[in-house]
Design a protein around this motif. Structure first.
Motif, PDB file in Angstrom:
ATOM      1  N   TYR A  22      42.523  38.248  15.308  1.00  0.00           N
ATOM      2  CA  TYR A  22      42.130  38.490  13.916  1.00  0.00           C
ATOM      3  C   TYR A  22      40.633  38.334  13.722  1.00  0.00           C
ATOM      4  N   VAL A  23      39.840  38.794  14.686  1.00  0.00           N
ATOM      5  CA  VAL A  23      38.397  38.590  14.583  1.00  0.00           C
ATOM      6  C   VAL A  23      37.825  39.329  13.389  1.00  0.00           C
ATOM      7  N   VAL A  24      38.238  40.593  13.198  1.00  0.00           N
ATOM      8  CA  VAL A  24      37.628  41.406  12.144  1.00  0.00           C
ATOM      9  C   VAL A  24      37.933  40.840  10.754  1.00  0.00           C
ATOM     10  N   PRO A  25      39.198  40.531  10.437  1.00  0.00           N
ATOM     11  CA  PRO A  25      39.438  39.919   9.120  1.00  0.00           C
ATOM     12  C   PRO A  25      38.671  38.620   8.942  1.00  0.00           C
ATOM     13  N   PHE A  26      38.555  37.850  10.015  1.00  0.00           N
ATOM     14  CA  PHE A  26      37.826  36.591   9.942  1.00  0.00           C
ATOM     15  C   PHE A  26      36.364  36.835   9.577  1.00  0.00           C
ATOM     16  N   GLU A  27      35.751  37.800  10.257  1.00  0.00           N
ATOM     17  CA  GLU A  27      34.340  38.104   9.978  1.00  0.00           C
ATOM     18  C   GLU A  27      34.169  38.620   8.556  1.00  0.00           C
ATOM     19  N   VAL A  28      35.119  39.476   8.128  1.00  0.00           N
ATOM     20  CA  VAL A  28      35.018  40.029   6.776  1.00  0.00           C
ATOM     21  C   VAL A  28      35.083  38.910   5.751  1.00  0.00           C
ATOM     22  N   SER A  29      35.992  37.941   5.972  1.00  0.00           N
ATOM     23  CA  SER A  29      36.093  36.851   5.005  1.00  0.00           C
ATOM     24  C   SER A  29      34.835  36.004   5.025  1.00  0.00           C
ATOM     25  N   SER A  30      34.159  35.915   6.189  1.00  0.00           N
ATOM     26  CA  SER A  30      32.922  35.139   6.216  1.00  0.00           C
ATOM     27  C   SER A  30      31.845  35.823   5.389  1.00  0.00           C
ATOM     28  N   VAL A  31      31.841  37.176   5.393  1.00  0.00           N
ATOM     29  CA  VAL A  31      30.890  37.886   4.530  1.00  0.00           C
ATOM     30  C   VAL A  31      31.182  37.573   3.068  1.00  0.00           C
ATOM     31  N   LEU A  32      32.467  37.521   2.744  1.00  0.00           N
ATOM     32  CA  LEU A  32      32.861  37.183   1.371  1.00  0.00           C
ATOM     33  C   LEU A  32      32.329  35.813   0.978  1.00  0.00           C
ATOM     34  N   PHE A  33      32.467  34.843   1.894  1.00  0.00           N
ATOM     35  CA  PHE A  33      31.977  33.497   1.607  1.00  0.00           C
ATOM     36  C   PHE A  33      30.473  33.496   1.412  1.00  0.00           C
ATOM     37  N   LEU A  34      29.795  34.251   2.272  1.00  0.00           N
ATOM     38  CA  LEU A  34      28.328  34.303   2.177  1.00  0.00           C
ATOM     39  C   LEU A  34      27.916  34.842   0.820  1.00  0.00           C
ATOM     40  N   SER A  35      28.589  35.913   0.381  1.00  0.00           N
ATOM     41  CA  SER A  35      28.201  36.482  -0.907  1.00  0.00           C
ATOM     42  C   SER A  35      28.507  35.496  -2.027  1.00  0.00           C
ATOM     43  N   ALA A  36      29.591  34.730  -1.889  1.00  0.00           N
ATOM     44  CA  ALA A  36      29.890  33.726  -2.913  1.00  0.00           C
ATOM     45  C   ALA A  36      28.799  32.667  -2.955  1.00  0.00           C
ATOM     46  N   MET A  37      28.308  32.271  -1.767  1.00  0.00           N
ATOM     47  CA  MET A  37      27.253  31.273  -1.714  1.00  0.00           C
ATOM     48  C   MET A  37      25.979  31.784  -2.363  1.00  0.00           C
ATOM     49  N   VAL A  38      25.629  33.027  -2.018  1.00  0.00           N
ATOM     50  CA  VAL A  38      24.421  33.615  -2.598  1.00  0.00           C
ATOM     51  C   VAL A  38      24.563  33.691  -4.115  1.00  0.00           C
ATOM     52  N   GLY A  39      25.756  34.087  -4.557  1.00  0.00           N
ATOM     53  CA  GLY A  39      25.995  34.160  -6.000  1.00  0.00           C
ATOM     54  C   GLY A  39      25.814  32.814  -6.668  1.00  0.00           C
TER      55      GLY A  39
END
Lengths: 354, 167
Positions: free
Chosen positions: B141-158
């Motif tokens: 599940y590498v790809v879903p994992f990476e995608v969710s990390s992008v989501l977290f990053l955007s939440a942090m930036v927000g």
């Protein structure tokens, strides 16, 4: 019968838990004495010397004093939570000791008795989890007092603990990448065969040490109880032994976090410069286990002395300085440490010899 | 009854009782504290299923971080039973109906699932251990994992942007 379980196992663990809690409390008691002695030596005084030889009975006298004092519960406070607060502080302080390996194992008539309450495969995360629960004792106590100053101090203390938890977690990660396991016993066993983790992770250790100071609310991070400049802190409304519990939990925390630091970075119960296994074969397993336990306690003692040394030499931070140190220095440092560790591991896995 | 069963029933009763108390208590602080107990009970269930990693992460993230923030907000806004506004009756009715509909969907979805033949693996399942979890997360599940990390990053930036707005 109702339950089919290994009763000897249960009894063995219960005895072990009782002994560890007993030792933690006694050590914490004598930490209060040692703290005053260390302070006295550093300030060229004598320190407590009236109760017993060298004031050795002073902790007993202090405890008795706290028990005899009048217990005041503010009228407008939430009674249940007001009592729960110090209890929670003490509970979370004690719970961490469950995963620390205090020594290898005793050999009682052929039965191997492991001197660790639970060797779970998430040991470090368990410690991290319990530490993050430590906030509740402070917050519930501060809120239940129904006093604005207590509440502000509780929020101050809780946000300090949360901030430093992050850097602590990141310094854990770098260590975990090296050890490849979360079990504290396995980490100690790896250090018995190789160098101590401190050699590989000096920066990680210093970050962990600073965070441990902050998590224990010790000077220079004791802003949640800065009595002489910021009011008395979240335990302002507390009196008698409930106050004693809060203060005592700090000393228990200090003991346990010293044990965790010794375990993670300084070989735990490993006796330095001695090949433990051949020593065990020569002198018997029980002698070895006891000496290993002593070795851990010597390391813990050094750390506790260090805690006190820092307390009496370094002045307290201002709150904005504390937050800046936590968020702008320690977290980036921990991140760099993590990335550097990962990079070196990657190089070594690809055939580089460093 | 084995020890595991005793623990199961104890944790289940504790979880459901605390969840009801969380909804029912008038004081928001008490609600938060009951919710924390619910998280502990659920973590206990994870341990029974031998998913220790999930159990401790549930505690660290929910009980250790999110609930602390809840407490912060509630304590600083000084919400208590007196200031808690009474919701109007129709709103309560709507809530009950919405909750009931959700329960219906769950029951309908689980009714045909093949659960009867699959016993819960207590104390024997290996997938919840951190080693296996890491392997499946980083291999399958590498790809879903990476995608969710992008989501977290955007939440942090927000979050940083919102915090910086007033400077």
């Amino acid at each position: 019968m109702l339950l089919s379980i290994d009763w000897i196992f249960i009894i063995e663990k219960c005895i072990l838990i009782a002994v560890i809690i007993g030792i933690s409390l006694v050590v914490a008691m004598y930490e209060t004495w040692a703290e005053r002695k260390v302070a006295a030596i550093m300030q060229d005084r004598r320190g407590p010397n009236r109760a017993g030889v060298f004031g050795i009975l002073q902790p007993m006298a202090d405890g008795l004093k706290l028990f005899m004092k009048e217990e005041i519960i503010p009228n407008l406070s939430n009674r249940f939570l007001f009592v729960l607060g110090p209890g929670l502080a003490m509970l979370t302080a004690m719970m961490t000791s469950a995963v620390v390996p205090w020594s290898s194992h005793l050999d009682i008539k052929g039965r191997m008795v492991s001197l660790q309450v639970a060797d779970i495969n998430i040991g470090i995360l368990y410690i991290f989890g319990v530490v993050s629960m430590g906030v509740y004792g402070i917050m519930i106590g501060g809120w239940a007092s129904n006093n604005k100053f207590s509440l502000l101090a509780a929020v101050r203390g809780a946000s300090q603990i949360i901030s430093y938890e992050l850097a602590m977690g990141l310094s854990f990660i770098a260590l975990l990448m090296l050890t490849g396991t979360l079990s504290l016993r396995t980490i100690v066993e790896q250090q018995q065969d190789h160098l101590y983790n401190f050699i590989y992770q000096p920066l990680g250790f210093f970050i962990f040490l600073i965070c441990a100071f902050a998590e224990c609310n010790r000077t220079p991070f004791d802003l949640s109880e800065a009595e002489n400049e910021l009011n008395f802190g979240y335990h302002q409304e507390y009196s008698s032994m409930k106050l004693g519990f809060y203060l005592f939990a700090e000393y228990v925390n200090m003991f346990i976090s010293s044990a965790v630091m010794a375990t993670l970075f300084f070989g735990g119960y490993d006796i330095p410069f001695v090949n433990d296994i051949s020593f065990g074969q020569q002198h018997g397993q029980n002698v070895l286990a006891i000496l290993q336990g002593l070795s851990l306690f010597v390391k813990v003692g050094v750390f506790i002395f260090f805690f006190m040394w820092v307390r009496w030499t370094i002045p307290r931070f201002r709150y904005d300085q504390l937050m800046r140190l936590g968020w702008k220095i320690l977290i980036p440092l921990a991140l760099i440490n993590m990335l550097a560790t990962g990079f070196i591991i990657l190089l070594r896995n690809n055939g580089w010899h460093l | 009854m084995s020890a595991t069963q005793v623990l199961f029933w104890f944790l289940s009763v504790l979880a459901i009782f605390s969840a009801i108390m969380m909804v029912a208590s008038k004081n928001p602080i008490h609600s938060v504290l009951w919710l924390i107990i619910v998280f502990f009970a659920i973590s206990g269930h994870y341990v029974l299923l031998n998913a220790q990693f999930l159990a401790i992460v549930n505690l660290i993230v929910y009980a250790g971080a999110i609930m602390v923030l809840f407490l912060f907000v509630i304590m600083l806004m000084n919400l208590n039973a007196d200031t808690e506004p009474q919701k109007n009756k129709w709103l309560k009715m709507a809530g009950v109906i919405a909750g009931g509909a959700l329960l219906l969907v769950f029951v309908a979805a689980l009714k045909n699932a093949d659960l009867k033949n699959q016993l819960v693996q207590t104390n024997s399942g290996e997938i919840g251990l951190i080693n296996n979890l890491g392997l499946s997360l980083f291999h399958d599940y590498v790809v879903p994992f990476e995608v969710s990390s992008v989501l977290f990053l955007s939440a942090m930036v927000g979050a940083v942007v919102i915090a910086k707005k007033n400077d």
